[in-house]
Design a protein around this motif. Sequence first.
Motif, PDB file in Angstrom:
ATOM      1  N   ASP A  71      -3.260  -5.999  -2.496  1.00  0.00           N
ATOM      2  CA  ASP A  71      -3.190  -5.696  -3.594  1.00  0.00           C
ATOM      3  C   ASP A  71      -4.395  -4.627  -3.446  1.00  0.00           C
ATOM      4  OD1 ASP A  71      -0.664  -6.667  -4.691  1.00  0.00           O
ATOM      5  OD2 ASP A  71      -1.889  -8.416  -5.929  1.00  0.00           O
ATOM      6  N   ILE A 105      -3.906  -0.753  -4.080  1.00  0.00           N
ATOM      7  CA  ILE A 105      -3.903   0.106  -4.630  1.00  0.00           C
ATOM      8  C   ILE A 105      -5.263   1.121  -4.528  1.00  0.00           C
ATOM      9  CG2 ILE A 105      -5.213  -0.132  -7.280  1.00  0.00           C
ATOM     10  CD1 ILE A 105      -3.703  -2.537  -7.300  1.00  0.00           C
ATOM     11  N   ALA A 157      -9.294  -6.570  -7.489  1.00  0.00           N
ATOM     12  CA  ALA A 157      -7.523  -7.427  -6.618  1.00  0.00           C
ATOM     13  C   ALA A 157      -7.249  -8.601  -5.458  1.00  0.00           C
ATOM     14  CB  ALA A 157      -6.129  -6.251  -6.816  1.00  0.00           C
ATOM     15  N   LEU A 213      -2.243  -8.557 -12.167  1.00  0.00           N
ATOM     16  CA  LEU A 213      -3.367  -7.352 -12.621  1.00  0.00           C
ATOM     17  C   LEU A 213      -3.826  -7.565 -13.920  1.00  0.00           C
ATOM     18  CD1 LEU A 213      -2.210  -5.502  -9.359  1.00  0.00           C
ATOM     19  CD2 LEU A 213      -4.453  -7.230  -9.142  1.00  0.00           C
ATOM     20  N   ARG A 218       0.661  -3.970  -8.733  1.00  0.00           N
ATOM     21  CA  ARG A 218       0.068  -2.994  -7.935  1.00  0.00           C
ATOM     22  C   ARG A 218       1.280  -2.085  -8.073  1.00  0.00           C
ATOM     23  NH1 ARG A 218       1.116  -6.056  -2.042  1.00  0.00           N
ATOM     24  NH2 ARG A 218      -0.149  -4.119  -1.494  1.00  0.00           N
TER      25      ARG A 218
END
Length: 370
Positions: A108, A112, A136, A159, A174
Motif C-alpha cells: 500500500d 499510494i 500505510a 487506511l 489504496r
Amino acid sequence: MSGFVVKGWCPDAWRPMMAGDGLLVRVRPVLARLTGPQVEGLCAAAIRHGNGQIDLTARANLQLRGVAYAGWPTLIEELQALGLVDADPVREGRGAILVNPDWCEGDDTHAIAEELRARLAELPELPGKVGFVVDAGPAPMLTHAPGDFRITRAATGELLLRADGRASGVAVTRFTAVDALIRLAHWFVESGGCTAGRMARHDAALPGWANGDIVPAAPVVPLQPGTHPIGAVYGLPFGRIDAASLATFDCAVRLTPWRLMIAEGVAPAPAIGMLLSDSPILHVDACVGAPACPQASVETRDLAARLAPSIEGRLHVSGCAKGCARARAADWVLTGREGAFDLARHARAGAAPLHTGLSPERAVALLGAC
C-alpha cells in the motif's frame, strides 16, 4: 529571541540556500531510496562540487553542503542524469513525500506514494514547507515525523486520511487515497491555509467529507541500529555522513527521518562515522551551528556530543531560536544567543529560559556532565 531570519521555505535542488559553508542543495530521492549507482554518483558529485559533507534530514532527504555557485549548474545536471532531481522545478518542489521506510514493492505504501508522485501536477500551489506522509504499513511508523497530509493505518485496519493536527480522519482505500488527499490539499488552499502555512496551524473547520472519527492505529517503535529484515540499519550522529564513507556502500540505501539509514541486502559491518548499535548521541538533536550556519552564533555539535552521555531524556542544542534540528519540545534545550546559550526545560528552541548567557562549560556544569 531575535537575530535570525525565518526563510519561510525549504531548500531543494532548484532553490539552494546559502549557508556559512556554501550552498545547501537538497535532494529528494524517490521513495527515500537510492540505488547503488545513485549512491556512487551522488557521493562523487558531493565531493566534486561541494565539501563532501551530506546531511540526512527529518524528512528523509539528503542535503549536499558546501556547493559553490559556479559548480551548482553542473551539479544539477549530474543529479538529473542520476534520476535524483526532476527536470521540472515545480514538480521537484512538490515532491516532499515521506514514506514508511519498510515499504515493499507493490504494498500500500509503495502503490499510494507512486500514484501521488505521478499526479503531483494536480496539486495546488502549496506553502514551501508543506509535505505528505504515506505510512500505510501494518502500523504507523511516522506518527511524529513532519507532514501535513497523512495516509496511514487506522485502528480498524483500514487506511486513513488525516489532516495533521487532527486526531482522527476518514477511511480511504489504496485506490481512493490519492484522490482524497489531492481534494484535501485543494480545500486547504481555498480555505486560507496558505496564510497559516501548515495544516496543524490552520484552524478552519474541515469539510464534512474529511471530518471523520476514525483514529490511527497505535504506532510501532521506529527502527534501531543493527540488523533489519531488509539489511543493516546504521545510525548517523546528528544526521551527518561523509560522502567518502557513504560511497563505500555498493548497495541500495533507504533514508529515514530518524538519522538512520538502511543498507539493503547486507549484513551489519563497521562503517566509518556510522553506528550499528544504539548510542546516546543518536538521541541528541543539534543543528550544524556556527560557522557553517550564518544565523548561529555558537558551535553546537561538540557541546551536544559532550553532553549526550549524561542527559536523561531528549536534549536539543540549537545555534539560534529557529530550532531547525528539532521542531518539537525537548526535555532540555540550549539555544544560542549572542555567542552564549540560554537553557530551557520541556521547551522548544527560543523558549523562555531558566538560565541565560551560559558558556559551554557552564552549560555542562548545570546539566551534570563530566
